[in-house]
Design a protein around this motif. Structure first.
Motif, PDB file in Angstrom:
ATOM      1  N   GLY A  41       0.814  -1.211   0.000  1.00 39.12           N
ATOM      2  CA  GLY A  41       0.000   0.000   0.000  1.00 39.12           C
ATOM      3  C   GLY A  41       0.843   1.254   0.000  1.00 39.12           C
ATOM      4  O   GLY A  41       2.066   1.199   0.143  1.00 39.12           O
ATOM      5  N   GLY A  42       0.176   2.368  -0.165  1.00 41.46           N
ATOM      6  CA  GLY A  42       0.850   3.654  -0.214  1.00 41.46           C
ATOM      7  C   GLY A  42       1.338   4.103   1.146  1.00 41.46           C
ATOM      8  O   GLY A  42       0.971   3.556   2.174  1.00 41.46           O
ATOM      9  N   VAL A  43       2.172   5.126   1.108  1.00 38.98           N
ATOM     10  CA  VAL A  43       2.698   5.711   2.343  1.00 38.98           C
ATOM     11  C   VAL A  43       2.229   7.153   2.396  1.00 38.98           C
ATOM     12  O   VAL A  43       2.646   7.981   1.590  1.00 38.98           O
ATOM     13  CB  VAL A  43       4.236   5.636   2.405  1.00 38.98           C
ATOM     14  CG1 VAL A  43       4.752   6.340   3.638  1.00 38.98           C
ATOM     15  CG2 VAL A  43       4.697   4.192   2.382  1.00 38.98           C
ATOM     16  N   GLU A  44       1.345   7.435   3.322  1.00 40.12           N
ATOM     17  CA  GLU A  44       0.795   8.783   3.485  1.00 40.12           C
ATOM     18  C   GLU A  44       1.805   9.672   4.185  1.00 40.12           C
ATOM     19  O   GLU A  44       2.435   9.268   5.159  1.00 40.12           O
ATOM     20  CB  GLU A  44      -0.481   8.694   4.321  1.00 40.12           C
ATOM     21  CG  GLU A  44      -1.133  10.013   4.613  1.00 40.12           C
ATOM     22  CD  GLU A  44      -2.355   9.870   5.513  1.00 40.12           C
ATOM     23  OE1 GLU A  44      -2.830  10.906   5.994  1.00 40.12           O
ATOM     24  OE2 GLU A  44      -2.815   8.752   5.749  1.00 40.12           O
ATOM     25  N   LYS A  45       1.963  10.873   3.685  1.00 40.90           N
ATOM     26  CA  LYS A  45       2.812  11.866   4.342  1.00 40.90           C
ATOM     27  C   LYS A  45       1.931  12.679   5.291  1.00 40.90           C
ATOM     28  O   LYS A  45       0.840  13.103   4.930  1.00 40.90           O
ATOM     29  CB  LYS A  45       3.465  12.794   3.322  1.00 40.90           C
ATOM     30  CG  LYS A  45       4.320  12.073   2.292  1.00 40.90           C
ATOM     31  CD  LYS A  45       5.503  11.383   2.938  1.00 40.90           C
ATOM     32  CE  LYS A  45       6.339  10.686   1.888  1.00 40.90           C
ATOM     33  NZ  LYS A  45       7.284   9.760   2.431  1.00 40.90           N
ATOM     34  N   ILE A  46       2.407  12.886   6.508  1.00 38.95           N
ATOM     35  CA  ILE A  46       1.669  13.642   7.517  1.00 38.95           C
ATOM     36  C   ILE A  46       2.591  14.742   8.014  1.00 38.95           C
ATOM     37  O   ILE A  46       3.717  14.452   8.457  1.00 38.95           O
ATOM     38  CB  ILE A  46       1.254  12.744   8.700  1.00 38.95           C
ATOM     39  CG1 ILE A  46       0.441  11.539   8.206  1.00 38.95           C
ATOM     40  CG2 ILE A  46       0.456  13.532   9.724  1.00 38.95           C
ATOM     41  CD1 ILE A  46       0.228  10.483   9.275  1.00 38.95           C
ATOM     42  N   ASP A  47       2.150  15.992   7.940  1.00 41.03           N
ATOM     43  CA  ASP A  47       2.960  17.108   8.423  1.00 41.03           C
ATOM     44  C   ASP A  47       3.370  16.875   9.872  1.00 41.03           C
ATOM     45  O   ASP A  47       2.546  16.545  10.712  1.00 41.03           O
ATOM     46  CB  ASP A  47       2.193  18.425   8.320  1.00 41.03           C
ATOM     47  CG  ASP A  47       2.056  18.921   6.895  1.00 41.03           C
ATOM     48  OD1 ASP A  47       2.875  18.514   6.038  1.00 41.03           O
ATOM     49  OD2 ASP A  47       1.128  19.707   6.634  1.00 41.03           O
ATOM     50  N   GLY A  48       4.670  17.032  10.147  1.00 35.79           N
ATOM     51  CA  GLY A  48       5.165  16.917  11.504  1.00 35.79           C
ATOM     52  C   GLY A  48       5.368  15.494  11.993  1.00 35.79           C
ATOM     53  O   GLY A  48       5.696  15.283  13.156  1.00 35.79           O
ATOM     54  N   VAL A  49       5.161  14.498  11.123  1.00 38.12           N
ATOM     55  CA  VAL A  49       5.369  13.089  11.483  1.00 38.12           C
ATOM     56  C   VAL A  49       6.432  12.524  10.551  1.00 38.12           C
ATOM     57  O   VAL A  49       6.336  12.659   9.340  1.00 38.12           O
ATOM     58  CB  VAL A  49       4.058  12.281  11.354  1.00 38.12           C
ATOM     59  CG1 VAL A  49       4.317  10.796  11.591  1.00 38.12           C
ATOM     60  CG2 VAL A  49       2.993  12.808  12.309  1.00 38.12           C
ATOM     61  N   THR A  50       7.451  11.903  11.116  1.00 31.11           N
ATOM     62  CA  THR A  50       8.498  11.279  10.309  1.00 31.11           C
ATOM     63  C   THR A  50       8.018   9.911   9.856  1.00 31.11           C
ATOM     64  O   THR A  50       7.650   9.073  10.682  1.00 31.11           O
ATOM     65  CB  THR A  50       9.795  11.138  11.116  1.00 31.11           C
ATOM     66  OG1 THR A  50      10.219  12.438  11.536  1.00 31.11           O
ATOM     67  CG2 THR A  50      10.889  10.482  10.285  1.00 31.11           C
ATOM     68  N   VAL A  51       7.985   9.706   8.534  1.00 30.54           N
ATOM     69  CA  VAL A  51       7.565   8.425   7.978  1.00 30.54           C
ATOM     70  C   VAL A  51       8.807   7.674   7.509  1.00 30.54           C
ATOM     71  O   VAL A  51       9.573   8.183   6.693  1.00 30.54           O
ATOM     72  CB  VAL A  51       6.572   8.615   6.808  1.00 30.54           C
ATOM     73  CG1 VAL A  51       6.176   7.269   6.228  1.00 30.54           C
ATOM     74  CG2 VAL A  51       5.345   9.387   7.263  1.00 30.54           C
ATOM     75  N   LEU A  52       9.019   6.494   8.054  1.00 30.98           N
ATOM     76  CA  LEU A  52      10.142   5.644   7.679  1.00 30.98           C
ATOM     77  C   LEU A  52       9.607   4.533   6.781  1.00 30.98           C
ATOM     78  O   LEU A  52       8.955   3.601   7.250  1.00 30.98           O
ATOM     79  CB  LEU A  52      10.808   5.054   8.925  1.00 30.98           C
ATOM     80  CG  LEU A  52      11.268   6.068   9.964  1.00 30.98           C
ATOM     81  CD1 LEU A  52      11.687   5.362  11.238  1.00 30.98           C
ATOM     82  CD2 LEU A  52      12.393   6.906   9.417  1.00 30.98           C
ATOM     83  N   ASP A  53       9.863   4.641   5.501  1.00 29.89           N
ATOM     84  CA  ASP A  53       9.385   3.676   4.518  1.00 29.89           C
ATOM     85  C   ASP A  53      10.465   2.622   4.317  1.00 29.89           C
ATOM     86  O   ASP A  53      11.462   2.860   3.645  1.00 29.89           O
ATOM     87  CB  ASP A  53       9.065   4.400   3.210  1.00 29.89           C
ATOM     88  CG  ASP A  53       8.535   3.488   2.131  1.00 29.89           C
ATOM     89  OD1 ASP A  53       8.425   2.258   2.369  1.00 29.89           O
ATOM     90  OD2 ASP A  53       8.222   3.996   1.039  1.00 29.89           O
ATOM     91  N   ILE A  54      10.274   1.458   4.929  1.00 33.78           N
ATOM     92  CA  ILE A  54      11.274   0.396   4.825  1.00 33.78           C
ATOM     93  C   ILE A  54      10.755  -0.763   3.973  1.00 33.78           C
ATOM     94  O   ILE A  54      11.274  -1.883   4.051  1.00 33.78           O
ATOM     95  CB  ILE A  54      11.719  -0.087   6.224  1.00 33.78           C
ATOM     96  CG1 ILE A  54      10.554  -0.672   7.014  1.00 33.78           C
ATOM     97  CG2 ILE A  54      12.396   1.044   6.991  1.00 33.78           C
ATOM     98  CD1 ILE A  54      10.976  -1.374   8.296  1.00 33.78           C
TER      99      ILE A  54
END
Length: 71
Positions: A41-54
């Motif tokens: 699935g996709g990876v949503e970007k959220i302002d102020g949240v670090t998303v680590l896509d591994i």
């Protein structure tokens, strides 16, 4: 410790609306929020949240473990 922000980590294998809501809530409360994504699935970007896509790293490990990798 006083004066140090909380750290919130969410780990998901698929997109999850409840996770993004929890992380946004934690961010708004002053925590450092991290979202670790390892599945499909996709990876949503959220302002102020670090998303680590591994996802690619996990896929590579799974392929290597199944004999699908090259050496």
């Amino acid at each position: 410790m006083p004066g140090i922000p909380d750290i919130v980590v969410e780990i998901d294998s698929a997109p999850n609306a409840a996770s993004s809501q929890k992380l946004a809530f934690a961010r708004d409360a002053g925590a450092h929020s991290f979202w670790v994504r390892f599945g499909s699935g996709g990876v949503e970007k959220i302002d102020g949240v670090t998303v680590l896509d591994i996802r690619d790293a996990v896929r590579g490990v799974c392929e290597a473990g199944s004999g699908g990798g090259t050496t």
